[in-house]
Design a protein around this motif. Sequence first.
Motif, PDB file in Angstrom:
ATOM      1  N   ASN A  12       0.820  -1.212   0.000  1.00  0.00           N
ATOM      2  CA  ASN A  12       0.000   0.000   0.000  1.00  0.00           C
ATOM      3  C   ASN A  12       0.854   1.263   0.000  1.00  0.00           C
ATOM      4  OD1 ASN A  12      -2.006   1.968   1.939  1.00  0.00           O
ATOM      5  ND2 ASN A  12      -2.986   0.835   0.282  1.00  0.00           N
ATOM      6  N   HIS A  15       0.625   4.569  -2.208  1.00  0.00           N
ATOM      7  CA  HIS A  15      -0.301   5.658  -1.902  1.00  0.00           C
ATOM      8  C   HIS A  15       0.366   6.743  -1.041  1.00  0.00           C
ATOM      9  CE1 HIS A  15      -3.918   3.905  -3.601  1.00  0.00           C
ATOM     10  NE2 HIS A  15      -3.642   2.756  -3.002  1.00  0.00           N
ATOM     11  N   LYS A  47      -7.032   2.580  -2.141  1.00  0.00           N
ATOM     12  CA  LYS A  47      -6.784   3.785  -1.337  1.00  0.00           C
ATOM     13  C   LYS A  47      -5.845   3.505  -0.175  1.00  0.00           C
ATOM     14  CE  LYS A  47     -11.220   4.147  -0.556  1.00  0.00           C
ATOM     15  NZ  LYS A  47     -12.500   4.652  -0.102  1.00  0.00           N
ATOM     16  N   PRO A  48      -5.327   4.562   0.442  1.00  0.00           N
ATOM     17  CA  PRO A  48      -4.481   4.397   1.622  1.00  0.00           C
ATOM     18  C   PRO A  48      -5.286   3.772   2.767  1.00  0.00           C
ATOM     19  CG  PRO A  48      -4.342   6.656   0.794  1.00  0.00           C
ATOM     20  CD  PRO A  48      -5.452   5.976   0.066  1.00  0.00           C
ATOM     21  N   SER A  61      -6.987   9.997   1.092  1.00  0.00           N
ATOM     22  CA  SER A  61      -5.653  10.604   1.062  1.00  0.00           C
ATOM     23  C   SER A  61      -4.901  10.221   2.336  1.00  0.00           C
ATOM     24  CB  SER A  61      -5.751  12.129   0.960  1.00  0.00           C
ATOM     25  OG  SER A  61      -6.274  12.663   2.163  1.00  0.00           O
TER      26      SER A  61
END
Length: 90
Positions: A12, A15, A47-48, A61
């Motif tokens: 991850n 991101h 996504k993060p 974000s």
Amino acid sequence: MIKPMIEFCASNMHHGTDELMQELERDDSVEVMEYGCLGNCGECYLKPYALVDGTIVAADSVPQLAARIREAIASQQADRDALDKLLDDL
């Protein structure tokens, strides 16, 4: 008091969660772990995210993720405090 565990997936990091992980590693009030895979590939791709004491916390974000991690820590601590009070009242 038990420190909250925040777990990050190495996959991850694209991101930008690597910077958040490094920031949290400097915070003595939490434990931070990085794993090659946390088994949440769909979430990881989109996504993060991180796990906070085993619960998925995701955001659009990295700054938003940082805020949501702090919110999750506070919420989980409030739940533990309420349970402790309930048990003390028994």
